[in-house]
Design a protein around this motif. Structure first.
Motif, short mmCIF file in Angstrom:
data_model
loop_
_atom_site.label_atom_id
_atom_site.label_comp_id
_atom_site.label_asym_id
_atom_site.label_seq_id
_atom_site.Cartn_x
_atom_site.Cartn_y
_atom_site.Cartn_z
N CYS A 80 34.15 29.09 29.27
CA CYS A 80 35.54 29.52 29.09
C CYS A 80 35.92 29.54 27.61
CB CYS A 80 36.49 28.60 29.85
SG CYS A 80 36.11 28.41 31.60
N ALA A 81 34.93 29.49 26.76
CA ALA A 81 35.14 29.48 25.31
C ALA A 81 35.46 30.89 24.82
CB ALA A 81 33.89 28.94 24.62
N PRO A 82 35.95 31.04 23.59
CA PRO A 82 36.20 32.38 23.04
C PRO A 82 34.94 33.24 23.02
CG PRO A 82 37.29 30.71 21.71
CD PRO A 82 36.43 29.97 22.68
N GLY A 83 35.16 34.56 22.98
CA GLY A 83 34.06 35.52 23.12
C GLY A 83 32.94 35.37 22.12
N GLU A 103 33.26 33.98 31.25
CA GLU A 103 34.48 34.79 31.29
C GLU A 103 34.23 36.18 30.69
OE1 GLU A 103 37.63 35.57 31.95
OE2 GLU A 103 37.50 34.06 33.52
N LYS A 104 35.02 37.13 31.15
CA LYS A 104 34.96 38.47 30.58
C LYS A 104 35.72 38.50 29.25
CE LYS A 104 39.18 39.19 30.64
NZ LYS A 104 39.84 39.44 29.36
N PRO A 105 35.49 39.53 28.40
CA PRO A 105 34.33 40.40 28.47
C PRO A 105 33.07 39.60 28.19
CG PRO A 105 35.48 40.76 26.41
CD PRO A 105 36.33 39.81 27.21
N LEU A 106 31.93 40.14 28.60
CA LEU A 106 30.69 39.38 28.54
C LEU A 106 30.43 38.84 27.15
CD1 LEU A 106 28.30 38.54 30.34
CD2 LEU A 106 27.11 40.62 29.57
N SER A 130 23.57 34.01 37.58
CA SER A 130 24.55 34.24 36.52
C SER A 130 25.60 35.22 37.00
CB SER A 130 23.87 34.77 35.25
OG SER A 130 23.06 35.90 35.55
N MET A 131 26.82 35.06 36.51
CA MET A 131 27.92 35.93 36.94
C MET A 131 28.90 36.13 35.81
SD MET A 131 30.23 35.74 40.42
CE MET A 131 31.55 34.64 39.96
N SER A 132 29.42 37.33 35.71
CA SER A 132 30.47 37.66 34.75
C SER A 132 31.82 37.54 35.45
CB SER A 132 30.26 39.09 34.22
OG SER A 132 31.24 39.44 33.28
N GLY A 133 32.80 36.93 34.79
CA GLY A 133 34.04 36.54 35.46
C GLY A 133 35.16 37.56 35.42
N PHE A 134 35.05 38.64 36.19
CA PHE A 134 36.17 39.56 36.35
C PHE A 134 36.95 39.14 37.60
CE2 PHE A 134 33.51 42.13 33.58
CZ PHE A 134 34.46 42.70 32.72
N ASN A 135 37.88 38.22 37.42
CA ASN A 135 38.52 37.56 38.56
C ASN A 135 39.39 38.48 39.40
OD1 ASN A 135 40.26 37.31 36.07
ND2 ASN A 135 41.74 36.59 37.57
N TYR A 136 39.82 39.63 38.84
CA TYR A 136 40.69 40.49 39.64
C TYR A 136 39.95 41.17 40.78
CZ TYR A 136 44.21 39.69 36.08
OH TYR A 136 45.11 39.09 35.23
N SER A 195 39.37 45.88 29.70
CA SER A 195 38.11 45.61 30.41
C SER A 195 38.36 45.37 31.89
CB SER A 195 37.40 44.40 29.78
OG SER A 195 38.22 43.25 29.82
N HIS A 196 39.46 44.68 32.22
CA HIS A 196 39.82 44.46 33.64
C HIS A 196 40.08 45.80 34.34
CE1 HIS A 196 39.98 40.19 34.34
NE2 HIS A 196 40.77 39.96 33.31
N ALA A 197 40.85 46.66 33.68
CA ALA A 197 41.20 47.94 34.29
C ALA A 197 39.96 48.79 34.53
CB ALA A 197 42.20 48.67 33.40
N ILE A 198 39.07 48.83 33.55
CA ILE A 198 37.84 49.63 33.68
C ILE A 198 36.96 49.06 34.78
CG2 ILE A 198 35.73 50.34 32.49
CD1 ILE A 198 37.50 50.20 29.88
N ASP A 199 36.85 47.75 34.85
CA ASP A 199 36.05 47.14 35.91
C ASP A 199 36.61 47.49 37.27
OD1 ASP A 199 33.91 45.20 36.81
OD2 ASP A 199 35.68 44.24 37.65
N GLN A 200 37.93 47.47 37.42
CA GLN A 200 38.54 47.81 38.70
C GLN A 200 38.29 49.27 39.08
OE1 GLN A 200 40.12 46.18 41.25
NE2 GLN A 200 39.30 44.39 40.21
N ILE A 201 38.39 50.17 38.13
CA ILE A 201 38.15 51.59 38.42
C ILE A 201 36.74 51.77 38.99
CG2 ILE A 201 37.76 53.82 37.31
CD1 ILE A 201 40.12 53.10 35.43
#
Length: 387
Positions: A80-83, A103-106, A130-136, A195-201
């Motif tokens: 959960c640290a900065p990118g 957490e996103k972005p990767l 391993s998993m990337s965290g796009f929680n939406y 990044s959230h919006a693009i992942d959702q699309i």
């Protein structure tokens, strides 16, 4: 899978660290997940991390993440640290055989994301997840939207509008933070919320971005810092037009200076036989229009997404008792733990995160060069689609 309790360490205790900690503390109260222990919370400030650990339910603290990764009693690293710290920590943890959620972005750069994905692929061969965290992806209403689209309820998807708008930087006197420096954040509104919006699309449609045209703007170029005025080196807002497989067109808008908008992620999906709209500020609601019924009956209808048959909702409260933003992280931890239990590949994977990183990089390149960028999809096999 290890039968003894899985040892979990979280790195970072600020905004995202608090959200993830809340999820770790609550997930086993509502879902059947593998037994785990909140062992270590890691942060650079010994006093601050100790205070946070006491609030968030962690057994102990540390200020050196490297020493935590070396411990035999730690099985999961939640980053959960900065990118700018993601790549180094994630690669080290994967090489040490730890399951990793980041957490996103990767990452902050495409090169870092590629290195992380390579490390994840190698670790996967050894059963390390391993998993990337796009929680939406774990918002029940959006999970339901994905089901409806997959069932063909919208017919052929034609175009999508997605706008993620916030206003926490509208005041030009808002102080400088690490999120406003390119070397620590990578980008501004683009990586943070677009990044959230693009992942959702992509996630909702099952299609992939192949072409982008982008624009980025920084409206407030200087902000007060602890040692005087500092230059802002990331974008305040970003816009993009996307072309996807399946002949879908999409528009994306992201801003952190949209005065009056607090946390509005609005998604509109238009198909040949129906449409869906969603707004994160009404998280429990999905609006659905079925254009196959007679015109005199058509119109958007509100679906209150909290029935036991809706995604994730069987674990929570009786109908009509809505859930909140924080529950998406609980669902995320649940899915990650179940993937570890069953030996499945979690989604979104690092490969998925890398693909988003490629789109973000293409938008930035397009904005800088005023050009159209084609073929931005990552050339890797598709991962198993999950919830």
């Amino acid at each position: 899978m290890k039968k003894a309790p899985l040892g979990v360490a979280a790195i970072g205790y600020a905004f995202m660290g608090k959200a993830h900690s809340n999820a770790w503390r609550n997930v086993a109260n509502f879902f059947d997940v593998p037994v785990f222990e909140q062992k270590v919370l890691v942060g650079r400030d010994a006093t601050g991390v100790a205070e946070a650990a006491a609030k968030y339910g962690w057994a102990e603290t540390a200020t050196d993440w490297r020493s935590v990764i070396e411990r035999d009693d730690i099985d999961i690293i939640d980053i959960c640290a900065p990118g700018w710290m993601h790549a180094e920590i994630a690669i080290a943890a994967l090489e040490a055989g730890k399951h990793v959620l980041v957490e996103k972005p990767l990452a902050n750069t495409l090169a870092e994301a590629e290195a992380m994905t390579t490390a994840a692929a190698e670790a996967r061969k050894r059963g390390v997840q391993s998993m990337s965290g796009f929680n939406y992806r774990r918002v029940p209403a959006l999970a339901l939207a994905r089901e409806l689209i997959a069932e063909g309820r919208l017919g052929t998807i034609r175009h999508i509008r997605a706008a993620y708008l916030q206003d926490w930087l509208s005041d030009s006197e808002s102080p400088m933070t690490w999120r406003l420096r390119k070397e620590t954040a990578g980008s501004g509104a683009l990586g943070d919320i677009a990044s959230h919006a693009i992942d959702q699309i992509q996630h909702l449609t099952g299609e992939t971005v192949t072409e982008v045209t982008g624009t980025m703007r920084t409206f407030v170029t200087e902000r007060p810092g602890p040692h005087g005025t500092e230059e802002v080196t990331v974008d305040d807002a970003a816009w993009a037009t996307l072309g996807l497989t399946g002949k879908i067109s999409a528009s994306v808008e992201a801003s952190r200076v949209a005065t009056g908008q607090k946390n509005s992620l609005r998604i509109e999906i238009y198909g040949s036989t129906g449409s869906l709209t969603f707004n994160l500020e009404n998280l429990n609601e999905l609006m659905f229009l079925d254009s196959t019924v007679p015109v005199r009956e058509q119109g958007f209808r509100r679906i209150l997404v909290n029935e036991p048959d809706h995604p994730y909702m069987e674990a929570w409260w009786p109908q009509g008792h809505i859930i909140g933003w924080e529950h998406t992280f609980t669902h995320q931890i649940r899915d990650f733990l179940l993937a570890i239990r069953h030996g499945n590949d979690p989604v979104p994977s690092f490969e998925d995160g890398l693909q988003i990183q490629r789109v973000l990089a293409a938008i930035e390149e397009s904005a800088n060069n005023r050009s159209i960028i084609s073929a931005v999809a990552v050339p890797v096999p598709a991962m198993t689609v999950g919830a």
